[in-house]
Design an enzyme around this catalytic site. Structure first.
Site, PDB file in Angstrom:
ATOM      1  N   ASP A  10       1.005  -1.258   0.111  1.00  0.00           N
ATOM      2  CA  ASP A  10      -0.178  -0.041  -0.161  1.00  0.00           C
ATOM      3  C   ASP A  10       0.848   1.461  -0.238  1.00  0.00           C
ATOM      4  O   ASP A  10       0.701   2.169   0.975  1.00  0.00           O
ATOM      5  CB  ASP A  10      -0.940  -0.033   1.027  1.00  0.00           C
ATOM      6  CG  ASP A  10      -0.236   0.082   2.384  1.00  0.00           C
ATOM      7  OD1 ASP A  10       0.978  -0.384   2.435  1.00  0.00           O
ATOM      8  OD2 ASP A  10      -0.712   0.418   3.504  1.00  0.00           O
TER       9      ASP A  10
ATOM     10  N   ASP B 172       6.856   1.116   1.893  1.00  0.00           N
ATOM     11  CA  ASP B 172       6.484   0.196   0.958  1.00  0.00           C
ATOM     12  C   ASP B 172       7.140   0.381  -0.332  1.00  0.00           C
ATOM     13  O   ASP B 172       7.719  -0.522  -1.032  1.00  0.00           O
ATOM     14  CB  ASP B 172       4.877   0.299   0.508  1.00  0.00           C
ATOM     15  CG  ASP B 172       4.181   0.083   1.616  1.00  0.00           C
ATOM     16  OD1 ASP B 172       3.700  -0.921   1.796  1.00  0.00           O
ATOM     17  OD2 ASP B 172       3.945   0.998   2.381  1.00  0.00           O
TER      18      ASP B 172
ATOM     19  N   ASN C 228      -2.471   2.871   3.555  1.00  0.00           N
ATOM     20  CA  ASN C 228      -2.041   4.290   3.662  1.00  0.00           C
ATOM     21  C   ASN C 228      -2.775   5.208   3.124  1.00  0.00           C
ATOM     22  O   ASN C 228      -3.082   6.517   3.820  1.00  0.00           O
ATOM     23  CB  ASN C 228      -0.460   4.204   3.452  1.00  0.00           C
ATOM     24  CG  ASN C 228       0.426   3.635   4.303  1.00  0.00           C
ATOM     25  OD1 ASN C 228       0.437   3.442   5.221  1.00  0.00           O
ATOM     26  ND2 ASN C 228       1.745   2.872   3.637  1.00  0.00           N
TER      27      ASN C 228
ATOM     28  N   THR D 290       3.054  -5.962   2.776  1.00  0.00           N
ATOM     29  CA  THR D 290       3.389  -4.781   3.703  1.00  0.00           C
ATOM     30  C   THR D 290       2.176  -3.886   3.897  1.00  0.00           C
ATOM     31  O   THR D 290       2.557  -2.600   4.034  1.00  0.00           O
ATOM     32  CB  THR D 290       4.679  -4.225   2.884  1.00  0.00           C
ATOM     33  OG1 THR D 290       4.304  -3.784   1.689  1.00  0.00           O
ATOM     34  CG2 THR D 290       5.829  -5.073   2.921  1.00  0.00           C
TER      35      THR D 290
ATOM     36  N   PHE E 157      -0.844  -0.476  12.736  1.00  0.00           N
ATOM     37  CA  PHE E 157      -1.791  -0.021  11.515  1.00  0.00           C
ATOM     38  C   PHE E 157      -2.131  -1.214  10.603  1.00  0.00           C
ATOM     39  O   PHE E 157      -3.364  -1.376  10.332  1.00  0.00           O
ATOM     40  CB  PHE E 157      -0.911   0.979  10.702  1.00  0.00           C
ATOM     41  CG  PHE E 157      -1.680   1.830   9.498  1.00  0.00           C
ATOM     42  CD1 PHE E 157      -2.605   2.765   9.625  1.00  0.00           C
ATOM     43  CD2 PHE E 157      -1.463   1.178   8.264  1.00  0.00           C
ATOM     44  CE1 PHE E 157      -3.447   3.207   8.727  1.00  0.00           C
ATOM     45  CE2 PHE E 157      -2.222   1.625   7.265  1.00  0.00           C
ATOM     46  CZ  PHE E 157      -3.173   2.653   7.347  1.00  0.00           C
ATOM     47  N   ASN E 158      -1.317  -1.921  10.148  1.00  0.00           N
ATOM     48  CA  ASN E 158      -1.857  -2.913   8.883  1.00  0.00           C
ATOM     49  C   ASN E 158      -2.759  -3.883   9.207  1.00  0.00           C
ATOM     50  O   ASN E 158      -3.642  -4.304   8.716  1.00  0.00           O
ATOM     51  CB  ASN E 158      -0.518  -3.564   8.340  1.00  0.00           C
ATOM     52  CG  ASN E 158       0.431  -2.721   7.386  1.00  0.00           C
ATOM     53  OD1 ASN E 158      -0.270  -1.625   6.977  1.00  0.00           O
ATOM     54  ND2 ASN E 158       1.523  -3.024   7.416  1.00  0.00           N
TER      55      ASN E 158
ATOM     56  N   HIS F 104       9.758  -0.051   8.451  1.00  0.00           N
ATOM     57  CA  HIS F 104       8.956  -1.343   8.715  1.00  0.00           C
ATOM     58  C   HIS F 104       8.943  -2.257   7.323  1.00  0.00           C
ATOM     59  O   HIS F 104       9.369  -3.369   7.605  1.00  0.00           O
ATOM     60  CB  HIS F 104       7.363  -0.724   8.685  1.00  0.00           C
ATOM     61  CG  HIS F 104       7.196   0.329  10.077  1.00  0.00           C
ATOM     62  ND1 HIS F 104       7.409  -0.069  11.188  1.00  0.00           N
ATOM     63  CD2 HIS F 104       6.773   1.564   9.796  1.00  0.00           C
ATOM     64  CE1 HIS F 104       6.927   0.803  11.960  1.00  0.00           C
ATOM     65  NE2 HIS F 104       6.670   1.952  11.138  1.00  0.00           N
ATOM     66  N   ASP F 105       8.538  -1.558   6.356  1.00  0.00           N
ATOM     67  CA  ASP F 105       8.395  -2.759   5.204  1.00  0.00           C
ATOM     68  C   ASP F 105       9.366  -3.325   4.847  1.00  0.00           C
ATOM     69  O   ASP F 105       9.500  -4.417   4.252  1.00  0.00           O
ATOM     70  CB  ASP F 105       7.437  -1.905   4.383  1.00  0.00           C
ATOM     71  CG  ASP F 105       6.059  -1.667   4.769  1.00  0.00           C
ATOM     72  OD1 ASP F 105       5.585  -2.121   5.549  1.00  0.00           O
ATOM     73  OD2 ASP F 105       5.469  -0.804   4.137  1.00  0.00           O
TER      74      ASP F 105
HETATM   75  C1  BDR Z   1       2.935   0.080   8.531  1.00  0.00           C
HETATM   76  O1  BDR Z   1       1.979   0.985   8.471  1.00  0.00           O
HETATM   77  C2  BDR Z   1       2.174   1.671   7.186  1.00  0.00           C
HETATM   78  O2  BDR Z   1       1.829   3.156   7.509  1.00  0.00           O
HETATM   79  C3  BDR Z   1       3.545   1.272   6.985  1.00  0.00           C
HETATM   80  O3  BDR Z   1       3.626   1.505   5.378  1.00  0.00           O
HETATM   81  C4  BDR Z   1       3.844   0.096   7.474  1.00  0.00           C
HETATM   82  O4  BDR Z   1       3.336  -1.175   6.615  1.00  0.00           O
HETATM   83  C5  BDR Z   1       3.691   0.333   9.945  1.00  0.00           C
HETATM   84  O5  BDR Z   1       2.476   0.309  11.009  1.00  0.00           O
HETATM   85 CA    CA Z   2       2.760  -0.320   4.117  1.00  0.00          CA
END
Ligand code: BDR
Ligand code: CA
Length: 313
Positions: free
Chosen positions: A14, A19, A41, A125, A166-167, A241-242
């Site tokens: 996303d 990403d 996102n 991701t 978040f994801n 993160h990703d």
């Molecule tokens: C995740 O949330 C998104 O904002 C980032 O791309 C990452 O995948 C982190 O919590």
């Molecule tokens: Ca992401």
């Protein structure tokens, strides 16, 4: 590693700044068969446009398939407060004429896995909507995937809420399907990704060592790092993160994992979207269903990222 030895990859994402970097890593260190997009996102139209932009920036000949515009059950929530209105704020995106290969990301995932039994590694991701729909449509792919590596969750903490990342929080019902599917699943959660921070020095390394791709990515990181600074760190830095979900597959020596039984909280008043790991030890816990990344070599991982982005020229 020779090109033919690199793993076959599908990247469901996303984009999103981190990403975008994951796409760059996956295309260099795997044989990237396709990119699928999901709402997260920013809305689907934007994540898809951003995936196409990254293909243009990186010069990739990789199909982009658009996927789910909304979570399975929940209302879509987005993260413009981190990624900006476009989802990829910072650098000026190049003009291009690229188009999506289809609007059927789920069908593409299923077909690609079935066409390469036992070979495809799926990296996710973003919210797990597309992955869950693929498993629901074609449960047989669970046994045919070589590996599934996700960025999501956190043991034991979250970022959107104290409990939820978040994801997972965007589509907990999808995450629940994925975590219960019997997959060869690796999880890059917040407990791991916050061990891999970039800062101004890394941005300078990109600016100093690279061509247009590295410059573009340096601008991405600058925007993203400033967003984290506004959230409270007060310095230009952020978690990668990703990219970690990619490196867990392509550079497994950089991470260590611990097997845990992890379930997704669907109904908690304060904990919906939490990845609840049973940390009590094997004697009492249900059998592990996830390899959770617990430690990593952050300096070496940053070295791989910088080298990869500068190698694009
Ligand atoms: C995740 O949330 C998104 O904002 C980032 O791309 C990452 O995948 C982190 O919590
Ligand atoms: Ca992401």
């Amino acid at each position: 590693m020779g090109a033919a030895d690199r793993p076959l990859l599908l990247l469901d994402c996303d984009p999103g700044h981190d990403d975008a970097l994951a796409i760059a890593l996956a295309a260099r260190h795997g044989r990237l068969l396709g990119i699928t997009t999901v709402a997260g996102n920013v809305p689907l139209e934007r994540t898809t446009a951003n995936a196409l932009v990254m293909c243009e920036v990186l010069g990739l000949d990789v199909p982009v398939h658009a996927g789910s515009p909304a979570p399975l059950v929940a209302e879509l929530r987005t993260a413009e407060f981190i990624h900006g209105a476009s989802g990829l704020e910072g650098p000026t995106p190049p003009a291009h004429a690229r188009q999506v290969a289809s609007n059927d990301a789920v069908g593409f995932i299923v077909e690609t896995v079935r066409a390469n039994p036992g070979e495809v590694c799926l990296i996710a991701t973003g919210p797990l909507t597309n992955v869950a729909l693929a498993l629901r449509t074609a449960p047989d792919i669970a046994q045919q995937l070589r590996a599934v590596s996700i960025m999501g969750g956190g043991i034991p903490w979250g970022n959107v809420t104290p409990a939820a990342e978040f994801n997972i929080l965007v589509d907990p019902e999808a995450a629940d399907i994925v975590f219960r599917a019997g997959l060869p699943l690796t999880m890059a959660g917040l407990n791991a990704t916050h061990q891999w921070m970039f800062d101004e020095t890394d941005i300078e390394r990109l600016r100093a060592g690279g061509g247009p791709v590295a410059q573009f990515c340096a601008e991405l990181l600058e925007y993203y790092g400033n967003a984290y600074a506004r959230l409270g760190s007060n310095r230009l830095e952020g978690p990668l993160h990703d990219p970690l979900a990619v490196l867990a597959l392509t550079h497994p020596a950089l991470v260590t994992t611990t097997p845990y039984h992890v379930v997704i909280e669907l109904t908690g008043t304060h904990t919906r979207g939490m990845t609840v790991a049973d940390l009590r030890g094997v004697a009492r816990a249900a059998p592990p269903n996830v390899e959770v990344i617990t430690t990593l070599h952050a300096g070496a991982a940053t070295g791989v990222l910088v080298e990869t982005l500068t190698s694009y020229g």
